[in-house]
Design an enzyme around this catalytic site. Structure first.
Site, short mmCIF file in Angstrom:
data_model
loop_
_atom_site.label_atom_id
_atom_site.label_comp_id
_atom_site.label_asym_id
_atom_site.label_seq_id
_atom_site.Cartn_x
_atom_site.Cartn_y
_atom_site.Cartn_z
N GLY A 1 32.77 35.50 27.48
CA GLY A 1 33.97 34.97 28.08
C GLY A 1 33.73 34.73 29.55
N GLY B 1 35.85 34.52 33.48
CA GLY B 1 37.11 34.69 34.21
C GLY B 1 37.02 34.00 35.55
CE1 TYR C 1 34.72 39.87 41.01
CE2 TYR C 1 36.32 39.65 39.25
CZ TYR C 1 35.53 40.44 40.06
OH TYR C 1 35.54 41.80 39.92
CB ALA C 2 32.78 37.78 36.46
CB VAL D 1 31.75 38.65 30.38
CG1 VAL D 1 31.36 39.93 29.70
CG2 VAL D 1 32.64 38.94 31.58
CG ASP E 1 45.10 41.77 37.75
OD1 ASP E 1 46.24 41.30 37.53
OD2 ASP E 1 44.07 41.10 37.65
#
Ligand SMILES: Nc1ncnc2c1ncn2[C@@H]1O[C@H](COP(=O)(O)OP(=O)(O)OP(=O)(O)O)[C@@H](O)[C@H]1O
Ligand SMILES: [Mg+2]
Ligand SMILES: [Zn+2]
Ligand SMILES: [Zn+2]
Lengths: 414, 373
Positions: A69, A71, A73-74, A76, A190
């Protein structure tokens, strides 16, 4: 406008503009490595300093696989230990961006690493190690959580149905995780369904500590511009810089309501602060000096008039009937406007809801994505059979794997 | 039974499925010559001694007074009535093979987890298959049967134990699991229906309120009534559900017998009995206690005075008491650390994957992740 990470509308803050803005990943093979321009040694072997060598050693332990997946800022990826391919991990590769230019590192990833290192709890994602690659991309080695996140379950109304006992089990795991953070003086900031990942055994794991921080010392201001807007508590909309763990409890309350109604509790469209405040007034009641002493002193206190009176317990019960009166009582107290009246994580766990009927579902009974076919496959592997039709080598490594077919004559009906 | 067993070994057509009324030889009793054509109730039985087929009334007539010789010409086997049974398979050869396999499987019932590795288990399965093949096809019959009997005698205890394990697994695991799955499905189904019903009620109620508002009624009264109506409906439904539940409680499935202290071979999942569940502990057995200090309700410290009374600080939920707790925790954190213990602990750790598990306070203050404001 879809789900926006809180960070996107963060006003420029002194040293950290565009926190968590969209970042472009540098590709792995970009070879200009400005910060560490080391000329290749003769024979191609590059001289490595100690840190680089340790990084290389750590990195060499894993074999990277498919992308799981991505997101804000990353990205995975799935990976496994070279020495033991059955040991799966997830490698979260932090994208290099503007923040990196300025700081030499992404601050969110530093937060994530720092807090995850300290927290060891069954309902908090585990960080095994960290290494960096040649572009100084940070890589977090996390426990792999293959069952998706809670948001996917909530949204899949067509295929997934769950019971009040399931909701209780999920909320209990979430509440324990949050309590553990707070006991360790960490605010998550969050909490939302898509940051609650699901482990293979059904356990909920609180993830994504990119916005976490320590609780502040007296007079030390904290940012009010955090927590994904739909899960953000009213004190933050009034720009309070001094808050507590109760902000996470509000988010948990919003998750609780969402699990029950299968719809976001405070979904303002468009999701501006003003619209959010109006929606909270409409659904919970208008914050006033009566129900929240001091609220009018908060920096940007403004509410629509005329004020809506606080909703009664009867109203809440009619809105969220399936969790019973104790469940509704807990929900109301988690979504209390005044943070001082809102339950703390500790008080949430002390509530009667957990011990009331029904018992929280056992892990193995919790519904999961694609449960049907997978469950069937599991059953069949146990019996030494095969999954019908499905030719691809599934990940199911049941005990009958690689064993010559043993036909069960002894068990055949006589 | 695995799918493979069905497709490869068990003939698809079973006796019951065959169309009746044909005059083929297997529809006529070889002993009394009755035919199924004239007597549709004719049942055929076989005896695993010789697998000769005859009708039920011949079996009654010939064997009711004790063991007797098979009436089929040329067969000298002595047969006993209790061992006659209906034929499962169309083909008597298959019938016999299945019997043999069943017998072998009952003796060679070792479990996969008894073996060091998959390879060893496969070898064993292969040996068993050789023995089975010999028995079925009459190869080295005497020798094979002797080996078989020797094995059975030598391993009688293990065979019995494995058989017990097997039957426990069969009944408690598979059946239970199926039952539970079904119950979960039903519960989910019920929850889904309830959810829909709730949605419908909320919607209906909302429309009714709107209608009344449109008709010019007082808003607060309308809302209050609306809630009352909704609540009442729910109560009615709850009461009906409760009655249902009590009705069903009577024919609830008996609680499963647990496996007690049976020495389980590793690798088998043991199912827990329902009653064994302890009461829910929301804290999961973890109690967070201060070991080295006790926290006072208040501390006189001028630095904190303003934080204790400034509405702008209090109204946001900031809590000085929590700060006190944290400050003490930080101050005393070092006391719980015993360096000698840590060193020994570290020496014990294999350094494959380092999983850092230190708790927050112990080393919290080096990098403070402050929000830039
Ligand atoms: N440990 C894990 N195991 C399996 N999948 C994971 C894991 N961690 C993350 N993922 C997948 O990768 C996605 C992005 O991860 P994560 O939320 O940590 O990144 P992010 O950059 O913080 O995202 P965002 O800020 O948008 O929430 C997740 O939605 C999930 O699908
Ligand atoms: Mg995320
Ligand atoms: Zn006859
Ligand atoms: Zn005979």
């Amino acid at each position: 406008m879809g789900l926006v990470s809180p960070a996107l509308d963060v006003p420029p803050e002194a040293e950290r503009p565009n926190k968590r803005a969209k970042l472009e990943p540098l590709t792995e093979d970009t070879s200009q490595d400005t910060s560490r321009a080391v000329s290749p040694a003769p024979g191609g072997a590059r001289h490595l300093d100690l840190a680089e060598r340790l990084d290389a050693e750590e990195r060499a332990k894993y074999v990277k696989g498919a992308k799981l997946g991505s997101g804000q800022y990353a990205d995975v990826y799935s990976a496994h230990l070279k020495t033991d391919p059955s040991q799966l991990v997830a490698i979260k590769k932090i994208k290099v961006g503007a923040e990196f230019e300025q700081w030499g590192v992404s601050l969110d990833s530093i937060r994530e690493i720092k807090f995850l290192q300290e927290l060891d709890h069954p309902n908090i994602i585990k960080l095994y190690s960290v290494f960096s690659t040649k572009n100084q991309n940070l890589n977090l080695v996390l426990e792999q959580l293959p069952q998706g996140d809670l948001l996917k379950l909530i949204q899949d109304t067509a295929d997934i149905s769950y019971t009040p006992a399931d909701i209780k089990a999920w909320m209990l795991m979430l509440s324990r995780a949050v309590h553990f953070c707070h006991v360790n003086h960490i605010l998550h900031r969050d909490i939302k369904p898509n940051n609650l990942l699901i482990a293979a055994n059904g356990e909920i794991k609180l993830a994504d500590f990119g916005l976490a921080r320590y609780m502040a010392d007296p007079y030390e201001p904290m940012t009010y511009n955090t927590i994904t807007i739909w899960y953000r508590p009213p004190e933050m909309f009034f720009q309070s810089k001094f808050y507590s763990g109760k902000v996470d409890v509000w988010s948990c309350g919003a998750v609780f309501a969402e699990l029950i109604a299968r719809d976001v509790m405070f979904r303002a469209i468009p999701d501006t602060e003003i619209n959010m405040i109006n929606l909270i007034c409409e659904k919970v009641g208008t914050p006033t000096e009566d129900n929240w002493p001091g609220v009018s002193k908060l920096p940007t206190y403004t509410v629509p008039s005329p004020p809506t009176p606080l909703k009664s317990a009867d109203h809440w019960r009619a809105m969220f009937p399936s969790v019973g009166p104790t469940g509704v009582d807990l929900l109301m107290k988690m979504l209390s406007l005044d943070p001082r009246k809102r339950l703390s994580a500790q008080e949430v766990l002390e509530h009667d809801y957990w011990t009331a009927e029904p018992r929280p579902s056992r892990l193995e009974d919790l519904p999961r994505k694609g449960g049907g076919l997978e469950a069937m496959g599991e059953e069949l592997t146990k019996m030494g059979g095969e999954l019908p039709g499905n030719g691809k080598p599934t990940a199911s490594r049941g005990r009958a794997d690689g064993v010559a077919r043993k036909l069960d004559f002894a068990a055949m009906a006589k | 039974m695995s799918r493979l067993a069905q497709s490869a070994f068990v003939p698809a057509v079973r006796r019951e499925a065959r169309p009746a009324g044909s005059d083929s030889p297997d529809e006529i009793c070889p002993v009394c010559k009755s035919s199924r054509y004239l007597n549709p109730n004719l049942r055929f039985l076989v005896n695993p001694e010789c697998y000769h087929k005859m009708c039920a009334s011949c079996v009654d007539r010939i064997f009711s007074h004790g063991p007797a010789q098979c009436p089929i010409a040329g067969c000298t086997r002595t047969l006993r009535k209790p061992r006659f049974r209906e034929q499962t398979f169309e083909d008597l050869k298959v019938e016999r093979e299945v019997d043999i396999r069943r017998k072998v499987a009952a003796v060679f019932n070792r479990r996969e987890d008894e073996f060091e590795d998959t390879r060893a288990y496969n070898d064993y399965l292969n040996d068993v298959e050789d023995i089975t093949f010999n028995l079925i096809n009459g190869i080295d019959l005497e020798d094979t049967e002797r080996k078989f009997a020797d094995y059975e005698r030598a391993h009688a205890d293990e065979i019995k134990e494995n058989a017990e394990l097997e039957s426990q697994e069969q009944s408690s695991y598979r059946v239970l699991q199926k039952k539970e799955r079904e119950q979960i499905r039903l519960r989910r189904e019920a929850a889904r229906r309830e959810e829909e019903e709730d949605k419908r009620l909320v919607e209906e109620n909302r429309r009714e309120q709107l209608r009344r508002l449109a008709a010019g009624q007082d808003a607060s009264v309308v809302e209050k009534d609306g809630q009352q109506v909704q609540l009442k409906r729910r109560m009615d439904r709850r009461a009906a559900e409760e009655r249902q539940r009590q009705l069903h409680a009577r024919d609830a499935p008996p609680t499963p017998v647990t496996n007690g202290a049976t020495p389980f071979i590793k690798g088998l999942k043991q199912r827990k009995g329902k009653e064994a569940e302890p009461p829910v502990d929301a804290f999961d057995g973890i109690r967070y206690k201060h070991q080295y200090y006790s926290l006072q309700d208040d501390y006189t410290y001028s630095f904190l005075d303003n934080a204790k009374k400034d509405a702008r600080i209090l109204a946001g939920g900031y809590n000085v008491h929590e700060y006190n707790e944290r400050a003490l925790a930080d101050a005393f954190a070092g006391l719980g650390v015993f360096i000698a213990d840590e060193v020994t602990e570290r020496a014990k750790l294999s350094h494959d994957i380092e999983v850092p598990t230190e708790m927050a306070a112990t080393e919290a203050q080096d990098v403070k992740m402050e929000d830039p404001v």
